[in-house]
Design a protein around this motif. Structure first.
Motif, short mmCIF file in Angstrom:
data_model
loop_
_atom_site.label_atom_id
_atom_site.label_comp_id
_atom_site.label_asym_id
_atom_site.label_seq_id
_atom_site.Cartn_x
_atom_site.Cartn_y
_atom_site.Cartn_z
N ASP A 141 46.29 34.62 40.75
CA ASP A 141 47.07 35.85 40.93
C ASP A 141 46.71 36.79 39.80
OD1 ASP A 141 48.88 37.85 41.28
OD2 ASP A 141 50.68 36.61 41.18
N LEU A 142 45.62 37.55 40.01
CA LEU A 142 45.10 38.42 38.94
C LEU A 142 46.07 39.55 38.60
CD1 LEU A 142 41.34 38.73 39.96
CD2 LEU A 142 42.39 37.12 38.38
N GLU A 143 46.80 40.01 39.60
CA GLU A 143 47.70 41.14 39.37
C GLU A 143 48.79 40.79 38.37
OE1 GLU A 143 50.60 44.17 41.90
OE2 GLU A 143 49.16 42.90 42.94
N ASN A 144 49.24 39.53 38.40
CA ASN A 144 50.31 39.10 37.50
C ASN A 144 49.82 38.14 36.42
OD1 ASN A 144 52.63 40.42 38.82
ND2 ASN A 144 52.06 39.11 40.54
N LEU A 145 48.49 37.99 36.30
CA LEU A 145 47.89 37.12 35.29
C LEU A 145 48.44 35.69 35.37
CD1 LEU A 145 47.76 39.45 32.13
CD2 LEU A 145 45.90 38.83 33.66
N LYS A 146 48.52 35.17 36.59
CA LYS A 146 49.07 33.83 36.79
C LYS A 146 48.16 32.98 37.66
CE LYS A 146 53.98 35.15 36.53
NZ LYS A 146 55.26 35.19 37.29
N VAL A 147 48.36 31.69 37.55
CA VAL A 147 47.72 30.73 38.45
C VAL A 147 48.84 29.92 39.10
CG1 VAL A 147 46.23 28.71 38.66
CG2 VAL A 147 45.62 30.54 37.08
N ILE A 148 48.83 29.87 40.43
CA ILE A 148 49.81 29.07 41.16
C ILE A 148 49.16 27.76 41.56
CG2 ILE A 148 51.36 28.96 43.15
CD1 ILE A 148 51.26 32.04 43.21
N ILE A 149 49.78 26.66 41.18
CA ILE A 149 49.27 25.34 41.50
C ILE A 149 50.04 24.82 42.72
CG2 ILE A 149 48.91 22.97 40.70
CD1 ILE A 149 48.88 24.08 37.84
N TRP A 150 49.31 24.62 43.82
CA TRP A 150 49.92 24.15 45.05
C TRP A 150 49.57 22.69 45.31
CZ3 TRP A 150 53.00 27.42 47.94
CH2 TRP A 150 52.87 28.80 47.69
N TYR A 151 50.52 21.93 45.80
CA TYR A 151 50.24 20.59 46.30
C TYR A 151 49.75 20.78 47.73
CZ TYR A 151 51.11 15.89 48.15
OH TYR A 151 50.98 14.66 48.76
N GLY A 152 48.54 20.31 48.02
CA GLY A 152 47.97 20.53 49.34
C GLY A 152 47.38 21.92 49.46
N ASN A 153 47.05 22.30 50.67
CA ASN A 153 46.46 23.60 50.92
C ASN A 153 47.55 24.67 50.99
OD1 ASN A 153 44.76 25.69 51.59
ND2 ASN A 153 44.54 25.10 53.73
N LYS A 154 48.06 25.01 49.80
CA LYS A 154 49.14 26.00 49.67
C LYS A 154 50.37 25.60 50.48
CE LYS A 154 46.14 29.91 48.61
NZ LYS A 154 45.79 31.32 48.92
N GLN A 155 50.75 24.31 50.35
CA GLN A 155 51.89 23.82 51.10
C GLN A 155 53.17 23.79 50.26
OE1 GLN A 155 51.88 23.26 54.45
NE2 GLN A 155 49.91 24.26 54.13
N GLU A 156 53.11 23.10 49.12
CA GLU A 156 54.28 22.98 48.26
C GLU A 156 53.90 23.46 46.86
OE1 GLU A 156 56.83 22.00 49.98
OE2 GLU A 156 55.65 21.30 51.70
N LYS A 157 54.66 24.45 46.37
CA LYS A 157 54.35 24.98 45.04
C LYS A 157 54.70 23.93 43.98
CE LYS A 157 55.08 29.32 44.26
NZ LYS A 157 55.73 30.63 43.96
N ALA A 158 53.71 23.54 43.19
CA ALA A 158 53.91 22.50 42.18
C ALA A 158 54.19 23.09 40.80
CB ALA A 158 52.69 21.59 42.12
N ALA A 159 53.55 24.23 40.50
CA ALA A 159 53.75 24.86 39.19
C ALA A 159 53.15 26.26 39.18
CB ALA A 159 53.11 24.01 38.09
N THR A 160 53.59 27.05 38.23
CA THR A 160 53.02 28.37 37.98
C THR A 160 52.73 28.47 36.50
OG1 THR A 160 54.32 29.36 39.77
CG2 THR A 160 53.37 30.87 38.17
N CYS A 161 51.56 29.00 36.16
CA CYS A 161 51.20 29.08 34.75
C CYS A 161 50.41 30.36 34.46
CB CYS A 161 50.40 27.85 34.33
SG CYS A 161 48.95 27.53 35.36
N ARG A 162 50.14 30.57 33.19
CA ARG A 162 49.38 31.74 32.77
C ARG A 162 47.92 31.60 33.19
NH1 ARG A 162 48.61 31.84 27.65
NH2 ARG A 162 49.36 29.73 27.23
N LEU A 163 47.25 32.74 33.29
CA LEU A 163 45.82 32.74 33.64
C LEU A 163 45.02 32.32 32.41
CD1 LEU A 163 44.11 33.58 36.18
CD2 LEU A 163 43.65 35.71 34.98
N ASN A 164 45.19 31.04 32.08
CA ASN A 164 44.58 30.47 30.89
C ASN A 164 44.19 29.03 31.20
OD1 ASN A 164 45.03 28.64 28.38
ND2 ASN A 164 44.64 30.66 27.51
N PRO A 165 42.91 28.66 31.05
CA PRO A 165 42.46 27.32 31.42
C PRO A 165 43.26 26.19 30.77
CG PRO A 165 40.58 28.73 31.05
CD PRO A 165 41.79 29.51 30.61
N ASP A 166 43.58 26.32 29.49
CA ASP A 166 44.34 25.27 28.81
C ASP A 166 45.73 25.11 29.41
OD1 ASP A 166 42.30 24.61 27.02
OD2 ASP A 166 42.89 26.17 25.61
#
Length: 281
Positions: free
Chosen positions: A120-145
């Protein structure tokens, strides 16, 4: 006197607007030298300029020049977004490899084990989904670490739970039976997977919840937990009955409540399941 004060106020406001636009233009020019590192900020400055132009009384020719410049910058954004995604993907791949994960796909669709990573470049975030965008597992900053940290946490939460196959199978059959009874059907008929999940969740509650059903006494059981437990279940027989998972037809994939994604391997492949059946031998 009041007219003079009003005039001064108007002129001051115009000056501030012009200075703000000039500042944003300078920022965009500077950040455009390395757009993949500054895409979010460039978009922010563009929005500032557009907002100021709506209320500013600049002469039309200057307004048009600024608008033309903004349009040129906007036309480059799709290309800059691709560069940003590619640069992030390369950095993320290195970080994930060091943490023991394998990154698959490309920057248009990133996959790690059971998970899909959505940028999500607009909000500088990465959304981690379980499965193919089925269940949202976590949201984090656009930072690899940060992605690796949240991915490990989400993975541990879903996978590293205590699991007794016999107890799970026993409660699963009981949940199925309870749902069958409520639907006034008989064993061997199919039951909505959501109904079985609901009944199963009730069965795993502790006595404290049954005595005092408050939020603090409730034991949660997420859809992703149910999905993974059904995946790792090796024994499919309970007594004289065998568990069958019914693949969802298209009509059962419109609403999330009508199906559940269940992996078929550890690389993110899986099926949409709509119903559960226990068939007697």
């Amino acid at each position: 006197m009041n007219e003079e004060m009003n005039l001064i106020s108007v002129v001051t406001k115009e000056r501030n607007n012009i200075q703000s636009i000039a500042k944003s233009l300078k920022s965009i020019e500077r950040m455009s030298l390395i757009p993949e590192k500054n895409l979010y900020k460039i978009n922010t400055e563009i929005k500032k300029i557009e907002k100021k132009l709506e209320t500013n009384n600049l002469i039309e020719s200057i307004k048009q020049d600024i608008t033309d410049y903004v349009q040129v910058v906007c036309s480059k954004i799709p290309e800059w977004e691709e560069k940003t995604k590619k640069a992030f993907w390369e950095e993320l791949e290195t970080t994930l490899t060091e943490a023991g994960f394998e990154l698959r796909g490309n920057y248009t669709r990133l996959m790690v084990s059971f998970y899909t990573l959505e940028l999500d470049l607009e909000n500088l975030k990465v959304i981690i989904w379980y499965g193919n965008k089925q269940e949202k597992a976590a949201t984090c900053r656009l930072n690899p670490d940060d992605v690796v940290k949240k991915l490990i946490m989400a993975n541990n939460k879903i996978i590293n739970r205590a699991f007794d196959e016999e107890i799970f199978m026993e409660k699963l059959f009981e949940a199925y039976s309870n749902a069958i009874h409520k639907n006034k059907e008989s064993i061997g008929k199919r039951v909505s997977i959501s109904d079985v999940l609901f009944e199963y969740t009730l069965l795993i509650q502790k006595k404290t919840f049954n005595i005092n059903p408050t939020k603090s006494n409730f034991t949660g059981y997420e859809r992703s937990f149910f999905s993974y437990d059904l995946f790792r279940l090796k024994q499919r027989k309970f007594g004289d009955s065998e568990l069958n998972l019914v693949t969802a037809t298209r009509s059962f994939t419109h609403r999330k409540a009508d199906f559940l994604w269940i992996p078929s391997d550890e690389k993110g492949e899986g099926d949409y399941i709509s119903h559960i059946i226990f068939k007697e031998d």
